[in-house]
Scaffold this motif. Structure first.
Motif, PDB file in Angstrom:
ATOM      1  N   GLU A  56       0.835  -1.216   0.000  1.00 33.68           N
ATOM      2  CA  GLU A  56       0.000   0.000   0.000  1.00 33.68           C
ATOM      3  C   GLU A  56       0.864   1.259   0.000  1.00 33.68           C
ATOM      4  N   TRP A  96      -0.645   4.518   0.774  1.00 30.76           N
ATOM      5  CA  TRP A  96      -1.448   5.647   1.249  1.00 30.76           C
ATOM      6  C   TRP A  96      -1.189   6.062   2.695  1.00 30.76           C
ATOM      7  N   THR A  97      -0.768   5.156   3.580  1.00 28.96           N
ATOM      8  CA  THR A  97      -0.666   5.526   4.995  1.00 28.96           C
ATOM      9  C   THR A  97       0.355   6.642   5.222  1.00 28.96           C
ATOM     10  N   ARG A  98       1.404   6.668   4.406  1.00 28.43           N
ATOM     11  CA  ARG A  98       2.414   7.727   4.567  1.00 28.43           C
ATOM     12  C   ARG A  98       1.866   9.092   4.169  1.00 28.43           C
ATOM     13  N   ARG A 102      -0.679  10.454   5.268  1.00 25.83           N
ATOM     14  CA  ARG A 102      -1.274  11.140   6.419  1.00 25.83           C
ATOM     15  C   ARG A 102      -0.390  12.297   6.883  1.00 25.83           C
ATOM     16  N   LYS A 137      -8.616   3.154   8.577  1.00 25.70           N
ATOM     17  CA  LYS A 137      -7.933   2.908   9.855  1.00 25.70           C
ATOM     18  C   LYS A 137      -6.470   2.545   9.685  1.00 25.70           C
ATOM     19  N   GLY A 138      -6.148   1.661   8.743  1.00 25.86           N
ATOM     20  CA  GLY A 138      -4.760   1.238   8.608  1.00 25.86           C
ATOM     21  C   GLY A 138      -4.572   0.373   7.386  1.00 25.86           C
ATOM     22  N   SER A 139      -3.342  -0.017   7.123  1.00 23.12           N
ATOM     23  CA  SER A 139      -3.036  -0.755   5.896  1.00 23.12           C
ATOM     24  C   SER A 139      -3.806  -2.063   5.802  1.00 23.12           C
ATOM     25  N   PHE A 162      -8.255  -1.040   5.702  1.00 22.78           N
ATOM     26  CA  PHE A 162      -8.547   0.137   4.885  1.00 22.78           C
ATOM     27  C   PHE A 162     -10.038   0.463   4.893  1.00 22.78           C
ATOM     28  N   GLN A 165      -8.440   9.835  12.933  1.00 16.27           N
ATOM     29  CA  GLN A 165      -7.502  10.400  11.957  1.00 16.27           C
ATOM     30  C   GLN A 165      -8.265  11.170  10.875  1.00 16.27           C
TER      31      GLN A 165
END
Length: 321
Positions: A164, A166-168, A170, A209-211, A214, A221
């Motif tokens: 993934e 996308w989390t970075r 944020r 929420k997280g990797s 999703f 957040q």
């Protein structure tokens, strides 16, 4: 005495009209928010876009076709999120002629699109982040071409979770090419996978929420997702959206929720496939009765987020109709 009775009657009528309006457009009404989305891609990895990026004649023809489509979208009061990679923006800067800009109010194409029909056409960043340009770099190029950053992430990897991307996002992102430039993502759209075999094709808006989670809402957040139901297929086909409308009429959708749907347009084929622009117009016409009823609302991704916050109280929805 008669005058007082008339005042009371009029107040009751007006009160009823306001109540009806609240039912029609209020947050307690389930509605489906729709927009067209288009991408252009890097020439090295996308066969349809390669000629547009490498041949100035095709580039000019495609530019003209984009302007024609923009007029159709505006005339019919639909919406379009035009999402661009870095290579197209560089070609635009290098190849666009003064005569072409004269035909778009003296503006470069993306500046024109972003101002031509406010609330109906919006220019976003799109990036595969594999050729030395990340999302911050694309946002920088858009800013250079007079398109202010809007925080939209127009495509990203969600599956498999180990890959993934996308989390970075944020956190603020610094450019790779333009290292002094920093950009902040606010809204994700188009959660994809290799070959689009395991995309996230949910409808609704939520905070992932997280990797590994999703499609789980996390109110703690701020990064949002606008669901890209029914998926990233490139056919101008309203079947899935019309099916969603039918579910709404049958009372099978969640009450008081905001559903989302998008229709993908192959930008690089607009000048090469004469059926595409008429197909867009026809689909808009197909949905017009549902728009008139208030069941379907044309809205850009940014407008969807605003409505979600202001009219639907940021109530999350992760639906697979």
């Amino acid at each position: 005495m008669r005058r007082m009775s008339w005042v009371v009657v009029m107040a009751a009528i007006l009160g009823g009209l306001w109540l009806m309006q609240d039912i029609l457009i209020g947050a307690d009404r389930t509605r489906i928010f729709v927009t067209f989305v288009s991408h252009n891609e890097e020439s090295i990895s996308n066969a349809p876009c390669a000629p547009v990026m490498t041949d100035p004649v095709r580039f000019a023809a495609n530019r003209a076709a984009v302007v024609s489509l923009a007029q159709v979208v505006w005339d019919k009061r639909a919406t379009w999120n035009f999402q661009s990679e870095w290579e197209y923006l560089l070609r635009l800067n290098d190849w666009e002629t003064a005569a072409e800009r004269d035909r778009t109010q003296g503006k470069n194409l993306v500046h024109f699109l972003n101002t031509f029909a406010p609330g109906h056409i919006q220019v976003d960043a799109h990036s595969h982040e594999k050729r030395g340009y990340n999302y911050a770099d694309v946002a920088y190029l858009l800013s250079y071409l007079n398109v202010p950053p809007n925080g939209i992430v127009g495509g990203f990897v969600v599956n498999p979770p180990a890959d993934e991307s996308w989390t970075r996002l944020r956190a603020p992102l610094a450019g790779l090419k333009y290292k002094d430039y920093t950009w902040q993502a606010t809204t994700l759209w188009g959660g994809g996978s290799a070959g689009h075999r395991n995309d996230s094709n949910a409808s609704g808006i939520w905070r992932p929420k997280g990797s590994n989670e999703f499609e789980v809402d996390d109110p703690s957040q701020e990064l949002l997702v606008v669901g890209n139901y029914p998926g990233t297929g490139t056919g101008i086909d309203g079947t899935s959206i019309l099916g969603l409308v039918e579910q709404l009429r049958q009372g099978r959708l969640e009450s008081g929720r905001m559903y989302t749907a998008t229709i993908m347009i192959e930008q690089c084929e607009l000048d090469n496939n004469p059926a595409l622009i008429p197909a867009v117009g026809l689909l808009i016409d197909q949905l017009q009765a549902d728009v008139d009823r208030g069941d379907v609302v044309w809205a850009t991704l940014t407008e969807m987020v605003r409505v979600w916050r202001e009219d639907y109280g940021s109530t999350p929805l992760i639906a697979h109709p």
